[in-house]
Design an enzyme around this catalytic site. Structure first.
Site, mmCIF file in Angstrom:
data_model
loop_
_atom_site.group_PDB
_atom_site.id
_atom_site.type_symbol
_atom_site.label_atom_id
_atom_site.label_comp_id
_atom_site.label_asym_id
_atom_site.label_seq_id
_atom_site.Cartn_x
_atom_site.Cartn_y
_atom_site.Cartn_z
ATOM 1 N N TRP A 101 64.034 11.873 14.197
ATOM 2 C CA TRP A 101 64.216 10.419 14.076
ATOM 3 C C TRP A 101 63.122 9.664 14.827
ATOM 4 C CZ3 TRP A 101 66.691 9.498 10.008
ATOM 5 C CH2 TRP A 101 67.815 10.243 9.631
ATOM 6 N N ASP A 171 66.435 3.888 20.349
ATOM 7 C CA ASP A 171 67.361 4.194 19.258
ATOM 8 C C ASP A 171 68.533 4.955 19.865
ATOM 9 O OD1 ASP A 171 68.760 5.273 17.111
ATOM 10 O OD2 ASP A 171 67.009 6.174 16.135
ATOM 11 N N LYS A 195 77.461 6.809 13.359
ATOM 12 C CA LYS A 195 77.631 7.986 14.193
ATOM 13 C C LYS A 195 78.821 7.818 15.133
ATOM 14 C CE LYS A 195 73.976 9.280 12.150
ATOM 15 N NZ LYS A 195 72.583 9.198 12.539
HETATM 16 C C1 LIG Z 1 71.302 8.979 11.778
HETATM 17 C C2 LIG Z 1 70.206 8.495 12.631
HETATM 18 C C3 LIG Z 1 69.228 7.615 12.136
HETATM 19 C C4 LIG Z 1 69.191 7.149 10.699
HETATM 20 O O1 LIG Z 1 70.221 6.281 10.416
HETATM 21 P P1 LIG Z 1 70.320 5.573 9.000
HETATM 22 O O2 LIG Z 1 71.391 4.570 9.239
HETATM 23 O O3 LIG Z 1 70.657 6.604 8.005
HETATM 24 O O4 LIG Z 1 69.009 4.931 8.712
HETATM 25 C C5 LIG Z 1 68.258 7.177 13.012
HETATM 26 N N1 LIG Z 1 68.235 7.570 14.294
HETATM 27 C C6 LIG Z 1 69.155 8.412 14.789
HETATM 28 C C7 LIG Z 1 69.088 8.817 16.219
HETATM 29 C C8 LIG Z 1 70.163 8.906 13.977
HETATM 30 O O5 LIG Z 1 71.077 9.758 14.485
#
Ligand SMILES: *Cc1c(COP(=O)(O)O)cnc(C)c1O
Length: 361
Positions: A101, A171, A195
């Protein structure tokens, strides 16, 4: 009806109480005679929903007044572009690459300016967090970027990087609201909610006000400007209204459980059960350097692909689902977010012990 123990990395398990409440309100939301899905986002009822969601999140995370909370769309991945478009004033940013990511975010930033990879753990399949106490942060960097909890690899920063005064952009998709945070240490905290908080599609951005300006990269679409969403309290256009409503319920659920300190305690207790077993098992092994272990995502392997596949198959049949690891790590991964009950982890470990016994000669 029977519910499984869902160890998916995302979209992931949500609190059963929240799902029941949403079900109860499905046809008639508190006397409005309609579902939240059918409601104008400019109605009084919806205004209360989104305002309360923001207030509850502010309370949970102790968000200072000089930070805006934005409920946006496009998932976390949209932020990979939105961040450089809005924050790259000097067209320079530093990225610490600790997983897929972070790497995707870095690659996206390369489209818009000079993105520097100042540290990485790719040399060992992202199984650790590099030492970030004295990195070569660029003089003119507009920000330093991290992915705080690496969903795929199961690592988590235990100390934030020394950004040498540059704003930290983080993030937190897979560790959102899993433990207390000091918001003042960040310029931007953001995460996709699927998540740990709610339905996919919503991304929450917590951003320091001085970083929200008109001065964005030329060509930035209106919908990708933080300022337009901040000025309109996340109601510039129709927001992902139902998703935000569910997030609001999860915030209330966390508050009722005692807030983020209580979440952390519960999450540590849960993760310990699994990690303790991985440390003593002769069959299953964790794949991450111990100091960097995530409380949320726990990857593990047997070292034998056929045995891994057998385990995943038998676990699924026993009601422990979505344990297959990411294709780049192999093996298994148990995601044990806030809403995973401790019984789920206890029972998984019992199942693993039994599997180990049955499959050891
Ligand atoms: C799942 C995830 C993403 C991507 O998320 P989307 O909503 O599918 O764009 C980005 N960063 C992390 C750390 C993730 O776990």
């Amino acid at each position: 009806m029977s519910r499984v123990y869902n160890f998916s990395a995302g979209p992931a398990v949500l609190p059963e109480e929240v799902l029941r409440e949403a079900a109860d309100e499905m046809l008639d939301y508190r006397g409005t005679g309609m579902s939240v899905m059918e409601m104008s986002h400019r109605s009084k009822a919806y205004e209360t929903i989104i305002k309360e969601a923001e207030a509850d999140l502010r309370e949970l995370m102790n968000i200072p007044d000089n930070y805006k909370v934005l409920f946006l769309q496009g998932g976390a991945s949209q932020q990979f572009a939105m961040i450089p478009m809005n924050l790259m004033k000097n067209k320079v940013a530093d990225y610490i690459v600790t997983g897929q990511w972070a790497k995707k975010a870095y690659q996206e930033a390369c489209i818009y300016g000079k993105a520097n990879k100042i540290a990485s753990s790719e040399d060992k399949t992202f199984s650790y967090i590099p030492d970030c106490s004295d990195l070569p942060v660029s003089e003119d960097a507009d920000y330093v970027y991290i992915c705080e909890n690496n969903t795929i690899y199961g690592t988590k920063y235990k100390t934030l990087p020394n950004t040498k005064g540059k704003p930290l952009v983080s993030d937190v998709s897979s560790c959102f609201l899993s433990e207390p945070v000091d918001v003042t240490k960040y310029g931007v905290i953001y995460g996709g909610v699927q998540k740990n908080i709610g339905p996919a599609g919503v991304v929450i951005v917590i951003i320091r006000e001085d970083l929200i300006t008109e001065d964005v990269l030329p060509g930035t679409p209106t919908m990708l400007k933080y300022k337009i969403h901040a000025d309109n309290d996340s109601l510039y256009n129709t927001p992902p209204a139902y998703g935000i409503y569910i997030c609001g319920k999860v915030f209330k659920w966390i508050k009722a459980k005692g807030g983020l300190a209580a979440m952390k305690e519960y999450n540590e207790k849960k993760a310990k059960i699994l990690y303790d077993y991985l440390d003593e098992s002769r069959m299953f092994k964790g794949t991450v350097r111990k100091e960097d272990r995530s409380l949320m995502n726990v990857p593990f392997v047997t070292g034998d692909e056929e045995l891994d596949a057998k385990f995943v198959k038998e676990a699924t049949a026993a009601g422990f689902v979505n344990l297959k690891g990411h294709r780049t790590v192999g093996g298994m991964r148990a995601s044990i977010y806030n809403a995973m009950p401790i019984e789920g982890v206890e029972k998984l470990v019992e199942f693993m012990k039994e599997f180990e016994k049955q499959n050891t000669k």
